[in-house]
Enzyme design. Sequence first.
Site, short mmCIF file in Angstrom:
data_model
loop_
_atom_site.label_atom_id
_atom_site.label_comp_id
_atom_site.label_asym_id
_atom_site.label_seq_id
_atom_site.Cartn_x
_atom_site.Cartn_y
_atom_site.Cartn_z
CD GLN A 47 -3.54 -4.46 6.16
OE1 GLN A 47 -3.81 -3.38 5.64
NE2 GLN A 47 -3.70 -5.59 5.52
CG ASP A 92 -9.95 -0.41 4.77
OD1 ASP A 92 -9.49 -0.85 3.71
OD2 ASP A 92 -9.37 -0.52 5.87
CE LYS A 119 -3.83 -2.48 2.07
NZ LYS A 119 -4.81 -2.70 3.12
N1 L34 Z 1 -8.08 -2.63 6.93
N2 L34 Z 1 -7.30 -4.73 6.42
C1 L34 Z 1 -7.81 -3.56 6.01
N3 L34 Z 1 -8.09 -3.30 4.71
C2 L34 Z 1 -7.85 -4.23 3.75
O1 L34 Z 1 -8.17 -3.98 2.49
C3 L34 Z 1 -7.28 -5.45 4.13
N4 L34 Z 1 -6.92 -6.42 3.22
C4 L34 Z 1 -7.04 -7.83 3.58
C5 L34 Z 1 -6.36 -8.02 4.94
N5 L34 Z 1 -6.58 -6.91 5.87
C6 L34 Z 1 -7.04 -5.69 5.49
C7 L34 Z 1 -5.89 -6.27 2.36
O2 L34 Z 1 -5.36 -5.21 2.13
C8 L34 Z 1 -6.29 -8.52 2.48
N6 L34 Z 1 -5.56 -7.45 1.81
C9 L34 Z 1 -4.60 -7.63 0.78
C10 L34 Z 1 -4.01 -6.55 0.13
C11 L34 Z 1 -3.07 -6.72 -0.85
C12 L34 Z 1 -2.67 -7.97 -1.21
C13 L34 Z 1 -3.24 -9.06 -0.59
C14 L34 Z 1 -4.19 -8.89 0.39
C15 L34 Z 1 -1.63 -8.10 -2.26
O3 L34 Z 1 -1.02 -7.16 -2.61
N7 L34 Z 1 -1.38 -9.33 -2.75
C16 L34 Z 1 -0.38 -9.57 -3.75
C17 L34 Z 1 0.78 -10.35 -3.22
C18 L34 Z 1 1.40 -9.73 -2.03
C19 L34 Z 1 2.46 -10.63 -1.40
O4 L34 Z 1 3.35 -11.06 -2.13
O5 L34 Z 1 2.39 -10.89 -0.18
C20 L34 Z 1 -1.04 -10.35 -4.90
O6 L34 Z 1 -0.52 -10.29 -6.00
O7 L34 Z 1 -2.05 -11.01 -4.64
#
Ligand code: L34
Length: 283
Positions: A95, A118, A51
């Site tokens: 988060q 959010d 983020k």
């Molecule tokens: N307050 N908490 C709050 N807001 C959110 O919107 C979230 N979420 C979930 C968990 N807690 C939260 C997220 O941001 C899940 N989540 C989230 C955000 C981004 C990614 C995965 C979950 C992401 O960027 N995934 C990448 C890989 C990242 C890595 O390598 O670890 C992808 O390509 O899927």
Amino acid sequence: MIISGTSLAAEIKKGVAADVVKYKEQYGREPHLVVILVGEDPASVSYVTGKAKDSEEVGFKNTTIRRPAEITEEEILNLIGELNEDKGVDGILVQLPLPKHISEEKVIAAISKEKDVDGFHPLNVAALWQKQECILPCTPKGVIKLLDKAGVEIAGKKAVVIGRSNIVGLPVSKLLLDRNATVTMCHSRTKNLAEVTRKADILVVAIGRPKFITADMVGEGAAVIDVGVNRDPETGKLCGDVDFAACQEKASVITPVPGGCGPMTRACLMENTIECYLNQVAK
Ligand code: L34
């Protein structure tokens, strides 16, 4: 066809970056997003880092506030209170998940509705379900954008959503319903789940279990959106809820993990921050 969340997210962020340049000129400052991370859960650290990286990329002022897992509920509520009052802060995100001794419900409700990037605040959620103007939650918004990008017709189609979380399952179902899909809301223990999912034109999965969706659960030509983020117990690599290799054969379009809904969640967060900023500078 694989729908790339990474490339659609890049497109969206490009648009946001152009907006930032324009608005900075107009209003004299850039949008400011504050992300609060409590503790050091590696997955949360990774998402929060993403983020911050995206915020940087689009030209936001961005602050990540890190607090130890031992922080008290009162301390975190006080911190949110200060950020609510700060006119230089447009968006506040805490988060999740939070350590057990801190009430997520209280924390979410403490964030000013106007800074709730959010879309988790109860007033935002109520507005969504009452068809009023609101901040759309990032992941569900990203799911709809992915379907639109892939040219998947939503109106009149049968959508099946597995998972009923506040963050994904429930709001995704609502957004699909608003687009005139017929929506079946179910969960990992739904009786005869495969019979339900096989009939889906659009299948959205958000339960958090690696390779839960097998090829026999996917109808020929379905659009499959995988919102799961898990670690593959065998390889330790990031994987979704869908057995991608097997289901790809049946699906007309499918999202990968990584590179699907994750990047879209972050891109939609950038859009939401702009929305909150515009409300703030208009005051
Ligand atoms: N307050 N908490 C709050 N807001 C959110 O919107 C979230 N979420 C979930 C968990 N807690 C939260 C997220 O941001 C899940 N989540 C989230 C955000 C981004 C990614 C995965 C979950 C992401 O960027 N995934 C990448 C890989 C990242 C890595 O390598 O670890 C992808 O390509 O899927």
